[in-house]
Structures are given as structure tokens and as C-alpha cells.
Design an enzyme around this catalytic site. Structure first.
Site, mmCIF file in Angstrom:
data_model
loop_
_atom_site.group_PDB
_atom_site.id
_atom_site.type_symbol
_atom_site.label_atom_id
_atom_site.label_comp_id
_atom_site.label_asym_id
_atom_site.label_seq_id
_atom_site.Cartn_x
_atom_site.Cartn_y
_atom_site.Cartn_z
ATOM 1 N N SER A 142 3.192 -33.661 39.020
ATOM 2 C CA SER A 142 2.102 -33.413 38.075
ATOM 3 C C SER A 142 1.307 -34.693 37.900
ATOM 4 O O SER A 142 1.804 -35.791 38.191
ATOM 5 C CB SER A 142 2.683 -32.969 36.727
ATOM 6 O OG SER A 142 1.708 -33.007 35.700
ATOM 7 N N TYR A 155 8.697 -33.352 29.728
ATOM 8 C CA TYR A 155 8.065 -32.836 30.942
ATOM 9 C C TYR A 155 7.578 -33.980 31.820
ATOM 10 O O TYR A 155 7.852 -34.024 33.033
ATOM 11 C CB TYR A 155 6.899 -31.930 30.557
ATOM 12 C CG TYR A 155 6.096 -31.416 31.715
ATOM 13 C CD1 TYR A 155 6.539 -30.338 32.474
ATOM 14 C CD2 TYR A 155 4.869 -32.002 32.049
ATOM 15 C CE1 TYR A 155 5.797 -29.856 33.543
ATOM 16 C CE2 TYR A 155 4.115 -31.529 33.116
ATOM 17 C CZ TYR A 155 4.583 -30.455 33.857
ATOM 18 O OH TYR A 155 3.840 -29.991 34.916
#
Length: 308
Positions: A142, A155
């Protein structure tokens, strides 16, 4: 160079998290390009996707945090399709939580799926890829795995780990002709965005040079390229899935960035203007297909060589 340079004819892939979103888009594109694909997901909905794709696809329900499930999926794939060439570690979960609001249970759950999952996957597929003469592992990280991001600590931590594991695994598996790369998408229109306040998503879109939300198919095309033999020169690289990753919030001025790097973008003008506005020293030019075989996918490139 033509699109068919990225064909996957004769190759066999496992795509995790393939019931929807990016994983589904990747599986559909792989099949369209000739691959046989084992779709996996914790949700049984992936079975309907595989059925719609026909004889080139199969589905196995999987908990990516389980060693036993990985062993079962790899065995089922090689038994069904005869070999294994590609792994896309796409499955992930996301919760918007600050450091102080993250519980032990939430941190452990996110780590189990997002970090342990890719680790188990790479370890499980490596022997089968070695037997096939090599392969390609694509780990979906990401933009949060490239810079600090507020309110997604667990995350983001796992996505940094995916980037690091990719580089380490690439070094260890290179001798077996197994390439390992990571992709770092920006804001992509998937169900994950439903966890964010609308205003947060709108702000992220405004920060992107092209001014629109990314689509799962945008990332799927990049995954296709890295999975194909056309990307044979790419190993231990982090491919940027959205220009916001480099230019959003001035990230590109992070001193840890390489002294000079090329980035390939479909909208060179918007990206170049954004880079310059943030103080970049940059040169833009057409992609040269004699140097880079991905020129048909990324039509222009920008050379970044430092911060103002």
C-alpha cells in the site's frame, strides 16, 4: 510493444482475496491473458467468480493466516493445473484506528492476515515454483507502506512489513529464478474504502495528480505486467500504484528516497506539475521501449533526482 507481450499463456497462478475488488480484477485479467488461476478467499463468494471464468479457474476457500490452508491450496493448485508459476498475495483487511484506539485483538488480527498471510504464502509456493523452473510473486502492499499515515497504525505497519519481506524474499529466492516484487496502490475503489469517512476518501482523491479514484483494473494491469515474462528484469522492486504515493504530502522529499529514480506514469503532465509544485527536480520524457519493455503500459516517464 504490444499488449500481448504480457500474455500469461501456459502459466498457473494463485490469487488470494479474489472474491471481489482488486483480487477479482486480477484473476479475471489473468484468465483473459491465458493463465489458469486458483482463486482463494475467506468468503465463499469467490466460488461464483471462478465458475464464471470457466475451466481456466478454480476456487478454494482459504484463511491466509493458516499454514495448513496454504499447504492445501498449493497442493490443490498443482494437482488441478500441473504446476505453479505465480502468486499474488492480495488478501488483506483494513481498519481505521489510531494508535491509542487500537486494541490488542485488532492489531493481532490485522497482522495475522496482512503480514503473516504473505509470509506463509511465499514460503508455501516457493518449492512448487522452484520445481517449475522459476516464478513471480507479487505482494500487494500500500502507499501506507511507504510513508507515515495517521489513524491506520496497525494496517500501515503490516504494509511496511510486506515491502520489507518482499525485498528479503527476493534476495533469498533469486537463485531459484523466483522474482518477488511489491505494489503500493494509492486510493483504489474497493470495499475497503467503506471503512473510511467520506471526507477522508475525498481528501485522498484531491491529493492525487490525476484527480480521480483508482480502479481495481488499474492495479490489475500492473500485477499482470509483473507476473509476465516481460517483467523479467524486475526483482525486489516496489512498484508505485498511484502517483499520490510519491507526491502526496511531499513524501518524495523523504531523505530515504533514492538519489535518482524513474517513475512511469500514464498522465505525465499532471504528475510532473505536482512534483514541481512540491519542490522536485524532475525531467519528463517519453518512455523508451528500447530500454523499458513496459513502455506500452506506462507511456511517459519522469526522472526525479532530488529535493529542493
Amino acid at each position: 510493444m504490444g499488449r500481448r507481450q504480457c500474455t500469461l499463456d501456459g502459466k498457473v497462478a494463485i490469487v488470494t482475496g479474489a472474491a471481489r475488488g482488486q483480487g477479482e480484477a486480477e484473476a479475471r485479467l489473468f484468465v483473459a491473458e491465458g493463465a489458469k488461476v486458483m482463486l482463494t478467499d475467506v468468503s465463499p463468494e469467490g466460488g461464483a467468480v471462478a465458475e464464471a471464468l470457466g475451466d481456466l479457474a478454480a476456487f478454494s476457500q482459504q484463511d491466509v493466516g493458516s499454514t495448513a490452508d496454504w499447504e492445501r491450496v498449493v497442493k490443490a493448485t498443482t494437482q488441478r493445473f500441473g504446476r505453479l508459476d505465480i502468486l499474488v498475495n492480495n488478501a488483506a483487511i483494513y481498519k481505521m484506528r489510531s494508535l491509542l484506539d487500537t486494541t490488542d485483538e485488532e492489531f493481532d488480527e490485522i497482522t495475522r492476515i496482512n503480514q503473516r498471510g504473505p509470509f506463509l504464502g511465499m514460503r508455501a509456493v516457493a518449492p512448487a515454483m522452484r520445481a517449475a523452473g522459476g516464478g513471480s510473486i507479487i505482494n500487494i502492499s500500500s502507499g501506507a507502506g511507504l510513508r507515515g499515515v495517521r489513524n491506520v497504525l496497525a494496517y500501515a505497519t503490516t504494509k511496511w512489513a510486506v515491502r520489507g519481506m518482499s525485498k528479503c524474499a527476493a534476495l533469498e529466492l533469486a537463485g531459484d529464478r523466483i522474482r518477488v516484487n511489491s505494489i503500493h496502490p494509492g486510493v483504489i475503489e474497493t470495499p475497503m474504502l467503506n471503512h473510511n469517512p467520506a471526507a477522508f476518501n475525498e481528501a485522498m482523491v484531491r491529493a492525487t495528480p490525476i484527480g480521480r479514484i483508482g480502479q481495481p483494473e488499474d492495479i490489475a494491469r500492473m500485477v499482470l505486467y509483473l507476473a509476465s515474462d516481460a517483467a523479467g528484469q524486475f526483482h525486489a522492486e516496489a512498484k508505485i500504484g498511484d502517483a499520490h504515493v510519491l507526491f502526496g504530502n511531499g513524501y518524495f522529499c523523504d531523505p530515504s528516497m533514492s538519489a535518482a529514480i524513474y517513475i512511469y506514469v500514464p498522465d505525465v503532465d499532471a504528475t510532473f506539475k505536482r512534483a514541481v509544485s512540491l519542490g522536485a527536480k524532475a525531467i519528463r520524457e517519453p518512455a523508451d521501449s528500447t530500454v523499458r519493455s513496459d513502455a506500452s503500459i506506462f507511456s511517459h516517464r519522469i526522472l526525479l533526482y532530488g529535493c529542493a
